[in-house]
Design a protein around this motif. Structure first.
Motif, PDB file in Angstrom:
ATOM      1  N   ILE A 137      -7.394  10.823  -1.327  1.00 15.91           N
ATOM      2  CA  ILE A 137      -8.562  10.043  -1.711  1.00 15.91           C
ATOM      3  C   ILE A 137      -9.660  11.012  -2.118  1.00 15.91           C
ATOM      4  O   ILE A 137     -10.106  11.829  -1.323  1.00 15.91           O
ATOM      5  N   THR A 175      -5.031  -1.237  -2.358  1.00 17.95           N
ATOM      6  CA  THR A 175      -5.272   0.209  -2.232  1.00 17.95           C
ATOM      7  C   THR A 175      -6.730   0.473  -1.887  1.00 17.95           C
ATOM      8  O   THR A 175      -7.033   1.284  -1.008  1.00 17.95           O
ATOM      9  N   ASN A 213      -7.851   2.509   1.432  1.00 17.53           N
ATOM     10  CA  ASN A 213      -8.523   3.789   1.166  1.00 17.53           C
ATOM     11  C   ASN A 213      -9.957   3.783   1.683  1.00 17.53           C
ATOM     12  O   ASN A 213     -10.430   4.791   2.205  1.00 17.53           O
ATOM     13  N   ALA A 260      -2.358   9.826   2.057  1.00 20.25           N
ATOM     14  CA  ALA A 260      -3.305   9.234   1.108  1.00 20.25           C
ATOM     15  C   ALA A 260      -4.232  10.310   0.553  1.00 20.25           C
ATOM     16  O   ALA A 260      -4.963  10.953   1.311  1.00 20.25           O
ATOM     17  N   LYS A 272     -11.585   6.425   4.355  1.00 23.06           N
ATOM     18  CA  LYS A 272     -12.822   7.181   4.094  1.00 23.06           C
ATOM     19  C   LYS A 272     -13.882   6.897   5.156  1.00 23.06           C
ATOM     20  O   LYS A 272     -14.584   7.790   5.611  1.00 23.06           O
ATOM     21  N   TYR A 287       0.832  -1.206   0.000  1.00 26.19           N
ATOM     22  CA  TYR A 287       0.000   0.000   0.000  1.00 26.19           C
ATOM     23  C   TYR A 287       0.869   1.260   0.000  1.00 26.19           C
ATOM     24  O   TYR A 287       0.630   2.197  -0.747  1.00 26.19           O
TER      25      TYR A 287
END
Ligand code: G3D
Ligand code: MG
Length: 186
Positions: A57, A165, A169, A55, A173, A33
């Motif tokens: 996103i 990923t 992710n 990250a 979130k 990752y």
């Protein structure tokens, strides 16, 4: 192009921990990752490794501090401190070794004992590339995740990168949505 630190505006900073038996692929998943690489020569972790990953996103930027602990029992006493302050946990088992799924409830208990019920947990059935050696069905993995009240179940491969990923992710979130909802409207 890298962004200078002072210009970074994180929407949130989260500590994540990996949980699960030895050799299920926790460290390989984190490495995949964070760096996008699967390192064949990887040697067993001896202590705690903390990887930091920015990250991006959708339109948000998260700083993830991913704590990765070796699975050996000698670290049992460390587990409380290891888990403290975590916003989420990544439970991993090996799809070719059913016994690594059987112990998942114990990892969940240990984690919740250390940090309470609030942090989000996801379950990953790893080594999905070893299809011929698979001994756990998708239904069995989902069932355990559901029974334990985990947020998501996914099959991954640190070797091919399958779902790696997406899984991390999605957790980031979900943590963001969870924390934002809890804080309520301003
Ligand atoms: P751990 O951190 O949970 O202890 P590791 O597990 O990440 O150290 O991985 C243990 C072994 O499984 C390693 O093999 C690693 O290469 C392998 N592995 C991890 N993820 C996958 C995967 O998705 N597919 C396959 N085929 N192998 C994987 P070695 O041989 O180095 O012990
Ligand atoms: Mg490891």
């Amino acid at each position: 192009m890298s962004i200078p630190d002072e210009e970074k505006r994180f929407d949130a900073v989260y500590k994540l921990v990996t949980l699960g038996e030895a050799a299920v692929g926790k460290t390989s998943l984190v490495n995949k990752y964070v760096t996008g690489k699967f390192d064949r020569d990887y040697r067993r972790t001896l202590g705690i490794d903390i990887s930091t990953y920015d990250a991006k996103i959708e339109n948000q930027l998260f700083k993830l501090l991913i704590w990765d602990l070796a699975g050996q029992d000698i670290f049992r006493d460390l587990r409380t401190r290891y888990c403290q302050g975590a916003s989420g946990g990544i439970l991993v088992f090996d799809l070719t070794r059913p016994q690594t799924l059987e112990t998942i409830p114990r990892w969940v208990d240990a984690f919740r004992e250390a940090v309470g019920p609030e942090p989000l947990l996801i379950l990953l059935g790893n080594k999905a590339d070893l299809e011929k050696n698979r001994k756990v069905t998708p239904e069995q993995g989902s069932k355990v995740a559901k029974e334990l009240g985990l947020f998501q179940y996914d099959e991954t491969s640190a070797k091919t990168g399958h779902h790696v990923t997406t899984a991390f992710n999605t957790l980031a979130k979900m943590m963001y949505n969870h924390h934002t909802q809890r804080r309520g409207p301003p």
